[in-house]
Scaffold this active site. Structure first.
Site, PDB file in Angstrom:
ATOM      1  N   ASN A   1      -3.513   5.945  -0.545  1.00 43.87           N
ATOM      2  CA  ASN A   1      -2.968   6.194   0.790  1.00 43.87           C
ATOM      3  C   ASN A   1      -2.203   7.506   0.891  1.00 43.87           C
ATOM      4  O   ASN A   1      -1.990   8.002   1.992  1.00 43.87           O
ATOM      5  CB  ASN A   1      -2.097   5.018   1.226  1.00 43.87           C
ATOM      6  CG  ASN A   1      -2.938   3.827   1.626  1.00 43.87           C
ATOM      7  OD1 ASN A   1      -4.018   3.978   2.194  1.00 43.87           O
ATOM      8  ND2 ASN A   1      -2.475   2.625   1.339  1.00 43.87           N
TER       9      ASN A   1
ATOM     10  N   SER B   1       0.812  -1.218   0.000  1.00 39.27           N
ATOM     11  CA  SER B   1       0.000   0.000   0.000  1.00 39.27           C
ATOM     12  C   SER B   1       0.844   1.266   0.000  1.00 39.27           C
ATOM     13  O   SER B   1       0.297   2.365  -0.088  1.00 39.27           O
ATOM     14  CB  SER B   1      -0.922   0.005   1.221  1.00 39.27           C
ATOM     15  OG  SER B   1      -0.177  -0.162   2.410  1.00 39.27           O
TER      16      SER B   1
ATOM     17  N   HIS C   1      -2.658  -3.128  -5.858  1.00 34.67           N
ATOM     18  CA  HIS C   1      -3.055  -2.739  -4.497  1.00 34.67           C
ATOM     19  C   HIS C   1      -4.572  -2.731  -4.384  1.00 34.67           C
ATOM     20  O   HIS C   1      -5.251  -1.807  -4.838  1.00 34.67           O
ATOM     21  CB  HIS C   1      -2.479  -1.357  -4.161  1.00 34.67           C
ATOM     22  CG  HIS C   1      -2.908  -0.854  -2.827  1.00 34.67           C
ATOM     23  ND1 HIS C   1      -3.174   0.477  -2.581  1.00 34.67           N
ATOM     24  CD2 HIS C   1      -3.137  -1.506  -1.652  1.00 34.67           C
ATOM     25  CE1 HIS C   1      -3.551   0.624  -1.322  1.00 34.67           C
ATOM     26  NE2 HIS C   1      -3.534  -0.564  -0.742  1.00 34.67           N
TER      27      HIS C   1
ATOM     28  N   GLU D   1      -5.424  -0.282  -7.334  1.00 34.33           N
ATOM     29  CA  GLU D   1      -4.365   0.536  -7.915  1.00 34.33           C
ATOM     30  C   GLU D   1      -3.358  -0.380  -8.611  1.00 34.33           C
ATOM     31  O   GLU D   1      -2.896  -1.353  -8.012  1.00 34.33           O
ATOM     32  CB  GLU D   1      -3.629   1.328  -6.838  1.00 34.33           C
ATOM     33  CG  GLU D   1      -4.422   2.467  -6.247  1.00 34.33           C
ATOM     34  CD  GLU D   1      -3.628   3.220  -5.183  1.00 34.33           C
ATOM     35  OE1 GLU D   1      -3.553   4.445  -5.293  1.00 34.33           O
ATOM     36  OE2 GLU D   1      -3.101   2.592  -4.258  1.00 34.33           O
TER      37      GLU D   1
END
Length: 306
Positions: free
Chosen positions: A213, A141, A163, A175
């Protein structure tokens, strides 16, 4: 503008499907919440055979019990029949033997904790033991994909990030991030496979935190700072973000759901890799991790759980 962007994304995904490697056998490393979710969706939506790898039988037993719980919920809601649930379960094989699981695998998805050295060690092993044409994906992440690829000596061009968002069976977003070394064909094949899983991919550059993130975890960290500064209680902070800002879940409740150790690890990566003080982890967040108060998985975080 948004409609144009979505059209481009659909065309990109559509073209990737025609180039896809035929993934029939998947190896998922890590039997925790993320790994189990990936294995379940791959077996269910993509119909592939999955080897679910972890270091202990206890961890695998816990993961498979969680899989049965999720399938039972889908049966009760009419999303699956009992026969379909049995077929999905039969396609997921738990094992502690990574070397054996890699034989004849078409794709590997690593989903272990956000510990750089652990991921580097795994990808070093994958480069030596996985088939020469296997896609080597990480669910990291925040950690640099280029660094992870560098650990896979001789197979750097087959490393990519996929991800998945948590919880994997519910959230459609994924992702896709390529390392500096990654071949474009590997990205195309990964886009196609996550599409088979019913996911909606977004391409991101190999930058600390990527898209999700880089935005989400600093938001959570700031909420922790607001709490430790005494500006509001956990309940009031979450209530304001839900009722005042239309968030589906408060940031502190979300942190508990993600895992405070995961949030802390991501903030440390952002802070270390950018050098920007705005990404410095909250002192309270670090203390709670030290105390073992990691959120829902430990029974206590910003809230208490049975």
């Amino acid at each position: 503008m948004l409609r144009t962007s979505m059209t481009i994304q659909k065309r990109l995904f559509s073209s990737a499907r025609t180039l896809a490697k035929d993934v029939n056998n998947l190896t998922v490393i890590g039997g925790g919440q993320m790994g189990l979710g990936i294995a379940l969706v791959a077996a269910n939506k993509a119909g592939v055979n999955v080897k679910l790898v972890d270091t202990s039988d206890a961890a695998l037993d816990k993961g498979m019990a969680f899989l049965q719980k999720l399938l039972s919920k889908d049966i009760k809601k009419g999303r699956l029949t009992e026969e379909q649930a049995k077929d999905i379960t039969a396609r997921v094989t738990p094992t502690t033997d990574l070397t054996g699981a890699l034989k004849d695998t078409d794709m590997v998805i690593e989903a272990v904790p956000e510990i750089p050295d652990l991921k580097f060690k795994i990808f070093s092993q994958l480069a030596k033991e996985a088939p020469a044409d296997a896609i080597l994906a990480t669910n990291t992440s925040s950690i640099s994909i280029t660094k992870i690829a560098a650990a896979a000596k001789g197979a750097e061009n087959r490393v990519v990030a996929a991800h998945f968002m948590n919880p994997v069976p519910v959230q459609p977003g994924v992702e896709i991030i390529q390392a500096l070394q990654t071949d474009k064909s590997i990205v195309d094949d990964t886009l196609a496979f996550v599409g088979r899983m019913g996911k909606v991919p977004s391409l991101a550059k190999d930058s600390p935190g990527f898209i999700a993130n880089r935005i989400l975890v600093p938001y959570i960290n700031e909420a922790v700072i607001v709490l430790e500064s005494g500006i509001g209680s956990a309940k009031d902070i979450d209530a304001m973000m839900v009722n005042g800002c239309a968030m589906p879940m408060g940031p502190l409740a979300l942190a508990d759901f993600i895992g405070l150790d995961t949030c802390f690890a991501i903030m440390n990566v952002l802070y270390k890799d950018t050098g920007d003080s705005k990404y410095r982890p909250s002192v309270l967040l670090g203390k709670m991790v030290d105390a073992g108060w990691l959120g829902k998985k430990s029974g206590k975080g910003f809230y208490e759980y049975k």
